[in-house]
Design a protein around this motif. Structure first.
Motif, PDB file in Angstrom:
ATOM      1  N   ALA A 330       0.816  -1.212   0.000  1.00  0.00           N
ATOM      2  CA  ALA A 330       0.000   0.000   0.000  1.00  0.00           C
ATOM      3  C   ALA A 330       0.845   1.256   0.000  1.00  0.00           C
ATOM      4  O   ALA A 330       1.975   1.267   0.501  1.00  0.00           O
ATOM      5  CB  ALA A 330      -0.896   0.016   1.237  1.00  0.00           C
ATOM      6  N   THR A 331       0.281   2.312  -0.556  1.00  0.00           N
ATOM      7  CA  THR A 331       0.756   3.648  -0.219  1.00  0.00           C
ATOM      8  C   THR A 331       0.056   4.021   1.080  1.00  0.00           C
ATOM      9  O   THR A 331      -1.179   4.071   1.130  1.00  0.00           O
ATOM     10  CB  THR A 331       0.395   4.664  -1.318  1.00  0.00           C
ATOM     11  OG1 THR A 331       1.133   4.353  -2.503  1.00  0.00           O
ATOM     12  CG2 THR A 331       0.729   6.080  -0.872  1.00  0.00           C
ATOM     13  N   THR A 354       4.649   0.372   0.205  1.00  0.00           N
ATOM     14  CA  THR A 354       5.585   0.722  -0.863  1.00  0.00           C
ATOM     15  C   THR A 354       6.178   2.102  -0.593  1.00  0.00           C
ATOM     16  O   THR A 354       7.347   2.355  -0.880  1.00  0.00           O
ATOM     17  CB  THR A 354       4.891   0.748  -2.235  1.00  0.00           C
ATOM     18  OG1 THR A 354       3.770   1.633  -2.175  1.00  0.00           O
ATOM     19  CG2 THR A 354       4.424  -0.632  -2.629  1.00  0.00           C
ATOM     20  N   LYS A 355       5.382   2.977  -0.014  1.00  0.00           N
ATOM     21  CA  LYS A 355       5.832   4.321   0.339  1.00  0.00           C
ATOM     22  C   LYS A 355       4.842   4.931   1.324  1.00  0.00           C
ATOM     23  O   LYS A 355       3.731   4.412   1.512  1.00  0.00           O
ATOM     24  CB  LYS A 355       5.949   5.205  -0.901  1.00  0.00           C
ATOM     25  CG  LYS A 355       4.655   5.378  -1.671  1.00  0.00           C
ATOM     26  CD  LYS A 355       4.876   6.172  -2.957  1.00  0.00           C
ATOM     27  CE  LYS A 355       3.598   6.235  -3.788  1.00  0.00           C
ATOM     28  NZ  LYS A 355       3.798   6.926  -5.073  1.00  0.00           N
ATOM     29  N   LEU A 376      10.820   7.768   9.937  1.00  0.00           N
ATOM     30  CA  LEU A 376      10.852   6.921   8.743  1.00  0.00           C
ATOM     31  C   LEU A 376      12.258   6.787   8.169  1.00  0.00           C
ATOM     32  O   LEU A 376      12.651   5.721   7.681  1.00  0.00           O
ATOM     33  CB  LEU A 376       9.923   7.508   7.680  1.00  0.00           C
ATOM     34  CG  LEU A 376       8.457   7.064   7.757  1.00  0.00           C
ATOM     35  CD1 LEU A 376       7.578   7.963   6.912  1.00  0.00           C
ATOM     36  CD2 LEU A 376       8.320   5.618   7.308  1.00  0.00           C
ATOM     37  N   SER A 377      13.029   7.848   8.257  1.00  0.00           N
ATOM     38  CA  SER A 377      14.389   7.821   7.713  1.00  0.00           C
ATOM     39  C   SER A 377      15.281   6.841   8.448  1.00  0.00           C
ATOM     40  O   SER A 377      16.287   6.371   7.903  1.00  0.00           O
ATOM     41  CB  SER A 377      14.997   9.229   7.786  1.00  0.00           C
ATOM     42  OG  SER A 377      14.256  10.140   7.011  1.00  0.00           O
ATOM     43  N   ALA A 378      14.899   6.526   9.686  1.00  0.00           N
ATOM     44  CA  ALA A 378      15.752   5.669  10.511  1.00  0.00           C
ATOM     45  C   ALA A 378      15.468   4.185  10.341  1.00  0.00           C
ATOM     46  O   ALA A 378      16.216   3.350  10.854  1.00  0.00           O
ATOM     47  CB  ALA A 378      15.588   6.058  11.981  1.00  0.00           C
ATOM     48  N   ILE A 379      14.391   3.812   9.645  1.00  0.00           N
ATOM     49  CA  ILE A 379      14.074   2.391   9.534  1.00  0.00           C
ATOM     50  C   ILE A 379      14.954   1.729   8.480  1.00  0.00           C
ATOM     51  O   ILE A 379      15.467   2.384   7.573  1.00  0.00           O
ATOM     52  CB  ILE A 379      12.576   2.158   9.207  1.00  0.00           C
ATOM     53  CG1 ILE A 379      12.252   2.593   7.781  1.00  0.00           C
ATOM     54  CG2 ILE A 379      11.682   2.832  10.205  1.00  0.00           C
ATOM     55  CD1 ILE A 379      10.879   2.146   7.333  1.00  0.00           C
ATOM     56  N   THR A 380      15.113   0.427   8.632  1.00  0.00           N
ATOM     57  CA  THR A 380      15.930  -0.352   7.696  1.00  0.00           C
ATOM     58  C   THR A 380      15.098  -1.521   7.172  1.00  0.00           C
ATOM     59  O   THR A 380      14.548  -2.295   7.967  1.00  0.00           O
ATOM     60  CB  THR A 380      17.194  -0.879   8.393  1.00  0.00           C
ATOM     61  OG1 THR A 380      17.919   0.215   8.945  1.00  0.00           O
ATOM     62  CG2 THR A 380      18.065  -1.631   7.423  1.00  0.00           C
ATOM     63  N   PRO A 384      10.580   5.060   0.675  1.00  0.00           N
ATOM     64  CA  PRO A 384      10.351   6.433   0.222  1.00  0.00           C
ATOM     65  C   PRO A 384       9.156   7.058   0.932  1.00  0.00           C
ATOM     66  O   PRO A 384       8.199   6.379   1.294  1.00  0.00           O
ATOM     67  CB  PRO A 384      10.073   6.273  -1.280  1.00  0.00           C
ATOM     68  CG  PRO A 384       9.664   4.859  -1.457  1.00  0.00           C
ATOM     69  CD  PRO A 384      10.372   4.076  -0.401  1.00  0.00           C
ATOM     70  N   TYR A 385       9.242   8.357   1.137  1.00  0.00           N
ATOM     71  CA  TYR A 385       8.134   9.083   1.764  1.00  0.00           C
ATOM     72  C   TYR A 385       8.104  10.496   1.208  1.00  0.00           C
ATOM     73  O   TYR A 385       9.083  11.006   0.640  1.00  0.00           O
ATOM     74  CB  TYR A 385       8.290   9.116   3.297  1.00  0.00           C
ATOM     75  CG  TYR A 385       9.484   9.889   3.774  1.00  0.00           C
ATOM     76  CD1 TYR A 385       9.425  11.279   3.931  1.00  0.00           C
ATOM     77  CD2 TYR A 385      10.683   9.246   4.070  1.00  0.00           C
ATOM     78  CE1 TYR A 385      10.531  11.996   4.364  1.00  0.00           C
ATOM     79  CE2 TYR A 385      11.794   9.950   4.494  1.00  0.00           C
ATOM     80  CZ  TYR A 385      11.713  11.327   4.647  1.00  0.00           C
ATOM     81  OH  TYR A 385      12.802  12.043   5.056  1.00  0.00           O
ATOM     82  N   SER A 386       6.951  11.117   1.366  1.00  0.00           N
ATOM     83  CA  SER A 386       6.802  12.531   1.043  1.00  0.00           C
ATOM     84  C   SER A 386       5.894  13.148   2.100  1.00  0.00           C
ATOM     85  O   SER A 386       5.166  12.437   2.795  1.00  0.00           O
ATOM     86  CB  SER A 386       6.195  12.707  -0.361  1.00  0.00           C
ATOM     87  OG  SER A 386       4.907  12.112  -0.419  1.00  0.00           O
TER      88      SER A 386
END
Length: 433
Positions: A330-331, A354-355, A376-380, A384-386
């Motif tokens: 999902a988005t 998916t994002k 979100l930037s810290a997950i592995t 992608p995100y906006s």
């Protein structure tokens, strides 16, 4: 006061914050001459934490008989309440339902036979309460006043069965001022740690506080740490205890997800424990007709809305998504409140995304989208995100892709999204509690 004025006054009481305790609610109910009693006159009314039968004014409260089903827990409370209410209505009982928070309108919190309390009834009730408590110190909180308003309405409309959802915790929750016919505990997990404690045992102790002397208890299957606490409290109160460990599979359920089958089994067991006669046909009709928006609500062929707002709820939502849509991703349009464990919620959703699209929503409790972006930037591995300045912009951005869209992270956010999708964004009565 008219409805808008009354609601503005009530919302202004949020400045008094959240205060766990029973004294103000007891005083309110006494002053309003409200009292609830069991249908069975042979059952002794319990002491702690039931309230006194003497009104502060010196007059005897107006007592009416009804069955009270009291629900606490971390996840699933609202769904269980909705199922109990739907089954009882299908059986012909006059029901009163009190839940929180609301999605769009405050009136959703108080229902008679499935119908929302009217604007005039809210205005009249809040006007009476405002005049009553003008000089009180401490001033009652938002939730205490909302609880008193609901109980006042239930008494005036002579309900036969009341279904009460705790706002937070249980032991010191405003709803715990009335005598129940059965105590119901849904699965206990981490949430509201600031108020309830930072371990499952501490949280369970608060939730199990709705258990009262010699009043039956029905509990969902629990973590071992929570089960121990519930058993101890039930034993101390000489309360018969039943754990519901198997899902309801005999009839169709109007809510999606395997967890809703467990919620249905809990709802049926609660009605039985309260000695409320319900036919198999009423169970079937009630469960098939039950509606509870923003619980894996399929809005259209692309959009799903779910109010999952803590790590356990997020994990259940991810499981339900995979059950419904297999490997399809999902988005996810995601908004989370500041006091939630955003990192664990995001991690639970990562497996089906998916994002992400991160809108700025209207709730004053919401985590700013830029801060959620850092989580979100810290997950592995990274996804992608906006960000988007509003819910409308977020939905528009998500619709440009081909994925299904999942709107989630908060019931407050779900309500704002629902109002937008219904074409009535200005109908949202945003509330922090």
């Amino acid at each position: 006061m008219n409805y808008r004025e009354a609601l503005a006054w009530l919302y202004a009481t949020q400045r008094f914050g959240i205060k766990l305790g029973l004294e103000n609610t007891e005083r309110l109910l006494d002053s309003l001459n409200i009292d609830f009693a069991r249908l069975d006159p042979g059952t002794a009314r319990c002491a702690t934490p039931a309230r006194s039968s003497r009104a502060v004014s010196g007059a005897s409260p107006e007592t009416f008989s009804c069955r009270v089903i009291h629900i606490a827990g971390t996840n699933g409370k609202g769904s269980v309440c909705a199922m109990i209410d739907a089954i009882a209505r299908a059986a012909g009982y006059r029901t009163g339902l009190f839940t929180s928070p609301h999605l769009i309108s405050f009136r959703e919190r108080v229902r008679i036979d499935g119908k929302k309390i009217s604007e005039d009834e809210v205005a009249d009730g809040l006007t009476e309460i405002r005049e009553l408590i003008g000089g009180w110190d401490p001033h009652p909180t938002f939730f205490e006043i909302a609880t008193a308003l609901a109980f006042r309405h239930f008494q005036k409309t002579h309900c036969e069965i009341l279904v009460l959802e705790t706002g937070m915790g249980g032991r010191l929750d405003a709803t715990n001022t009335v005598q129940s016919s059965v105590s119901v505990i849904t699965p206990i997990d981490f949430d509201h740690e600031k108020w309830l404690g930072h371990s499952i045992g501490q949280i369970a102790k608060e939730k199990a506080g709705i258990i009262k002397p010699r009043v039956p208890v029905v509990s969902a299957s629990q973590r071992p740490e929570a089960e121990v606490i519930i058993r101890q409290r039930a034993e101390e109160c000489d309360a018969a205890l039943q754990f519901v460990n198997y899902p309801w599979t005999k009839t169709k359920i109007g809510l999606r997800g395997e967890h809703q089958k467990m919620n249905a089994a809990l709802a049926i067991a609660a009605l039985q424990a309260a000695d409320i006669h319900i036919s198999d046909e009423a169970v079937s009709r009630g469960l098939s007709a039950v509606e509870w928006p923003s619980r894996f609500q399929i809005w259209n062929e692309r959009i799903v809305i779910d109010g999952a707002h803590n790590p356990a709820g997020a994990r259940i939502l991810a499981q339900t998504w995979r059950k419904e849509f297999g490997c399809e991703r999902a988005t996810i349009i995601l908004a989370i409140l500041r006091d939630k464990n955003a990192a664990e919620i995001v991690q639970a959703f990562a497996s089906i995304a998916t994002k992400f699209v991160l809108p700025q929503i209207r709730s004053e409790r919401a985590m700013p989208s830029n801060e959620l972006a850092e989580v979100l930037s810290a997950i592995t591995p990274p996804l992608p995100y906006s960000t988007a300045p509003s819910v409308a912009d977020a939905i528009s951005a998500a619709q440009k892709g081909n994925d299904r869209i999942l709107i989630t992270g908060s019931l407050h956010f779900a309500g704002e999204a629902l109002a937008f999708l219904r074409g009535e964004p200005n109908a949202l009565e945003e509330c922090a509690q």
